[in-house]
Design a protein around this motif. Structure first.
Motif, short mmCIF file in Angstrom:
data_model
loop_
_atom_site.label_atom_id
_atom_site.label_comp_id
_atom_site.label_asym_id
_atom_site.label_seq_id
_atom_site.Cartn_x
_atom_site.Cartn_y
_atom_site.Cartn_z
N LEU A 448 0.84 -1.20 0.00
CA LEU A 448 0.00 0.00 0.00
C LEU A 448 0.87 1.25 0.00
N ARG A 449 1.93 1.24 0.81
CA ARG A 449 2.83 2.40 0.87
C ARG A 449 3.58 2.58 -0.45
N LEU A 450 4.02 1.47 -1.04
CA LEU A 450 4.71 1.57 -2.32
C LEU A 450 3.79 2.11 -3.40
N ALA A 451 2.52 1.74 -3.36
CA ALA A 451 1.57 2.27 -4.34
C ALA A 451 1.43 3.78 -4.20
N ALA A 458 -3.46 7.62 -8.08
CA ALA A 458 -4.10 6.31 -8.24
C ALA A 458 -4.36 5.67 -6.88
N TYR A 459 -3.42 5.84 -5.97
CA TYR A 459 -3.62 5.30 -4.62
C TYR A 459 -4.85 5.94 -3.97
N GLN A 460 -4.96 7.25 -4.05
CA GLN A 460 -6.07 7.95 -3.39
C GLN A 460 -7.41 7.60 -4.02
N ASP A 461 -7.41 7.25 -5.31
CA ASP A 461 -8.65 6.84 -5.96
C ASP A 461 -9.14 5.49 -5.45
N ARG A 462 -8.21 4.66 -4.97
CA ARG A 462 -8.55 3.28 -4.62
C ARG A 462 -8.60 3.02 -3.12
N HIS A 463 -7.94 3.86 -2.31
CA HIS A 463 -7.79 3.54 -0.88
C HIS A 463 -8.21 4.74 -0.02
N PRO A 464 -8.79 4.46 1.15
CA PRO A 464 -9.30 5.55 1.99
C PRO A 464 -8.29 6.10 3.01
#
Length: 806
Positions: A448-451, A458-464
């Motif tokens: 998750l951190r690497l993403a 892209a991370y913010q679009d997929r994770h809260p």
């Protein structure tokens, strides 16, 4: 402008000219950092290298000295810090780790005439190591090299003694009186630092508004500075100051205020070396962030602790440099005595892997170097063990070529090993694991951190889970720099990369519902319930909470078994395991493939070694105890009665017998279960233990049976202190001498014809002459058909009753 340090500069230069070494004690604000190197230019041949503990202080000191000379930076004065350098012809200000690299590559420090250790009272690990290496270089190669240790609060005498009686020069400095204001009572338990600090800063600003000038507030770190800044509602310019800031932003806090009220929120970086103009008020939150060995991460991490009294006094002094000032302390006066006098030196509490690596390159075990505080032996030994696992040291703790590649990297050896082995692809992960978590509160998975690092949108679009973008920006900058130091990529997954850094933290999921893991280093760890990684059989735990019993996993990444086998083929051992299982109460014979404490494969062993089976069964006896049949118990009791007659047999109590398996192994070949062990008769094993000659002597000295006058064999009971038998009284008629076993009289319990005890004696002639008469009177009436002669010595022994009618 005259500064307090100017008064002692002649004495200092004279001491260095005469002795080549000195210790300078000068309080903060005396001007030692910028005045001393310039004063030494005429008397020191060659370049002057000055060490500063922080990058900002190094740049600021170099700039100030160049400005004093009226020159641009880079002519006479320059600096060198991690990732940045401006060469100077005569003076170079460097951070402490730079000196270690300089002296390791050139032990003679060619061209350098003097090394200055500034702010040595901070006792960083790199400063202690730098002084030890430089002193040895001076002793062995460069007796002309001048050494100067400068400090504000350090006890000077031990340092002077370390440098063979170096002269101590003291500057009294100049300070205005500072009023100290404490809290009226200690903060309540559970009080949060940030809101309390913000409240105190607001109070200080309101109460000192008429004084003007700058308020300098000390907070432990960047996170607290940002949160306090967001909470402040005051009529003043608020400026943060911490080490990870952009240099341009840092410079803003060091510029004159221009008449406007300012509040500088700073870390301990502002305690020494840096000059913040026009400070008249200090607010001290009473916390400091220091490097400590963190067993959770396996590396040094910054932890927040109470300040020492020396640090508090140094912070307080910042308010009295330009005018009378006020210091607000965020603790009650009664708490002051509980503060430690000094902060512990980093070498006593930090991870020593980097130090062990540098000592190996130097060719020293550390004991021959002049350390002000010697490195703790246990911590140094543990560090060397890690370096051997990483291939940085050989079996004799000598540096390897791989270790030489790791040393110059600005990373812990764990992460350096990962970067060198895995290549550029590991740069993001190395920078991430070296920094604090940018996704605090997110699940444990490192991917998750690497993403977030690689594509934040892209991370913010997929994770809260929210991202600390300041930390993330710093990680990205470090990763970019590390990529330039690494080789080609090796095509490894994040899990495989992490396993390179943490071969001792590869975790195998235990059986059961809860996500508990055994780590390859032997410790236990647990993931939070519901974490997405909990379904994975193998993980690498890169950050734990340090609990010694079962650590909680804060960050981890999944890894596959074939990756572990590919990375560590030489460390996977195949073992035939024959052992007693306490859980199953039976002998288990398995063939296992192990990586450290992890069992990667486990299957039944078809043809186990019979000797190993017997030893495992013996372990079962150790776990469950020996079972004694009546016959075996009697034999043991006989042996215990006369051990001296049977040679060097030793004790035959359970503990002694279970300490030596050899006597019993031949009788355990078929024992596999607890039931088999319970059914084992130890009689023949004990006979074999004492041998044929021992049995002969035993039968003579402690026979198994007493032979009655009728020739009947009665087993002798040896379980009590005195050997004893039970038999009917009439069977002893005619026996005039009391029977003995060895040198002891046999204890005889005489029974009635009905089998009830009627007398006990160890003196049969005395019984016949005395008590027998009373027994005879009592028994004649009860058993009239049995003989009760007046003189039992003249009667024949018998077990029969008289014929009917007699």
């Amino acid at each position: 402008m005259q500064l307090p340090i100017d008064a002692v500069l002649p004495d200092l230069t004279a001491a260095l000219a005469a002795h080549g070494r000195a210790v300078l004690m000068a309080p903060p604000g005396a001007g030692k950092t910028t005045r001393v190197p310039l004063a030494l230019l005429p008397v020191i041949p060659g370049r002057i290298t000055m060490l500063e503990p922080r990058r900002l202080a190094a740049r600021a000191a170099a700039e100030r000295m160049a400005e004093t000379l009226g020159e641009p930076l880079g002519r006479t004065v320059g600096y060198r810090i991690r990732g940045e350098a401006v060469p100077g012809a005569r003076i170079e200000v460097v951070t402490e780790g730079i000196l270690t690299r300089m002296i390791q590559s050139d032990p003679g420090l060619s061209g350098i005439g003097c090394v200055i250790f500034d702010e040595f009272h901070e006792r960083s690990l790199n400063a202690d190591l730098g002084l030890a290496l430089t002193w040895e270089a001076r002793q062995a190669l460069r007796p002309d090299l001048a050494l100067l240790v400068m400090s504000a609060t350090l006890d000077a005498e031990p340092v002077a003694a370390l440098m063979e009686g170096a002269p101590v020069i003291r500057s009294e400095g100049r300070a205005f009186p500072v009023e100290t204001r404490w809290l009226s009572r200690p903060l309540p338990a559970g009080a949060r630092l940030v809101p309390e600090a913000a409240r105190l800063i607001v109070q200080a600003e309101a109460e000192t508004r008429a004084m003007g000038g700058t308020i300098l507030a000390f907070l432990p770190g960047e996170g607290e500075i940002r949160r306090v800044q967001a909470m402040l509602d005051v009529r003043a310019e608020i400026l943060p100051l911490y080490g990870a800031m952009d240099f341009k932003a840092q410079r803003a806090a060091l510029q004159p205020a221009g008449g406007e009220r300012r509040i500088v929120l700073a870390t301990a970086i502002a305690e020494t070396s840096l000059t913040i103009p026009d400070v008249k008020v200090v607010v001290d939150a009473g916390r400091a962030r220091r490097a400590r060995f963190d067993p959770g991460s396996g590396m040094s991490r910054l932890v927040t602790e109470r300040v020492s009294r020396a640090e508090a006094e140094q912070r307080r002094g910042r308010a009295g440099r330009v005018a009378p000032g006020i210091c607000y302390r965020m603790w009650a006066r009664a708490e002051e005595g509980a503060l430690p006098a000094f902060a512990p030196p980093e070498i006593a509490v930090a991870d020593l892997a980097g130090l062990a690596l540098e000592l190996a390159i130097w060719g020293s075990d550390g004991r021959d170097l002049a350390f002000l505080t010697p490195p703790p032996g246990a911590a140094l030994s543990e560090a060397r063990g890690l370096l051997r696992d990483l291939g940085a040291l050989d079996a004799g703790d000598r540096i390897t070529d791989h270790g030489r590649r790791l040393a110059p990297l600005p990373l812990h050896p764990r992460l350096g090993h990962m970067l060198v082995t895995a290549g550029r692809e590991a740069a993001d992960l190395a920078a991430l694991m070296a920094e604090r978590d940018p996704l605090a509160g997110a699940p444990a998975d490192l991917t998750l951190r690497l993403a977030a690092i690689r594509d934040l949108r892209a991370y913010q679009d997929r994770h809260p889970w929210p991202v600390n973008q300041g930390v993330l920006h710093h990680i990205r900058d470090e990763a970019k720099r590390l990529r330039r130091m690494a080789g080609e990529g090796a095509g490894l997954s994040p899990g495989a990369m992490a396993a390179l850094a943490y071969p001792d933290r590869i975790g195998l999921r235990r059986k059961g519902e809860q996500p508990r893991y055994v780590l390859s280093g032997g410790k236990g760890a647990v993931l939070p319930e519901g974490d997405a990684l909990a379904a994975r059989r193998l993980i690498v735990a890169t950050d734990l909470d340090g609990d010694a019993r079962e650590a909680r996993i804060r960050m981890a990444v999944a890894v596959e078994e074939d990756e572990i086998r590919a990375l560590f083929p030489d460390r996977i051992e195949t073992a035939e395991l024959v052992e007693w299982s306490r859980r199953d109460n039976r002998v288990l014979a398995r063939r296992q493939e192990r990586f450290g404490a992890l069992v990667l494969a486990d299957r039944a062993l078809d043809d186990p070694d019979p000797q190993a089976l017997a030893r495992a069964a013996f372990d079962g006896l150790r776990a469950n105890g020996l079972s004694w049949s009546p016959g075996a118990a009697r034999l043991r009791a006989r042996i215990a009665l006369i051990p001296d007659l049977i040679g060097n047999l030793g004790p035959v109590d359970d503990e002694s017998l279970l300490s030596d398996p050899d006597w019993l192994l031949p009788w355990l070949g078929k024992a596999r279960t607890l039931a088999d062990l319970r059914a084992l008769d130890l009689t023949e094993a004990l006979k074999a233990r004492i041998g044929w000659d021992g049995q002969r002597r035993l039968d003579q000295a402690a026979p198994a049976h007493f032979v009655t006058p009728l020739g009947r064999k009665v087993p002798i009971d040896y379980d009590h202190e005195t050997p004893s038998v039970e038999l009917r009284l009439q069977e002893l008629f005619g026996l005039s001498r009391h029977p003995v076993v060895g040198n002891r009289p046999l204890r005889i319990t005489m029974l009635s014809p009905g089998g009830k005890p009627i007398a006990v004696t160890t003196d049969l002639p005395g019984f016949w002459a005395g008590s027998y008469g009373e027994v005879r009177k009592d028994m004649r009436g009860r058993y009239p058909r049995h003989p009760w002669p007046e003189n039992p010595l003249e009667a024949d022994p018998t077990t029969r009753a008289k014929p009917c009618g007699t």
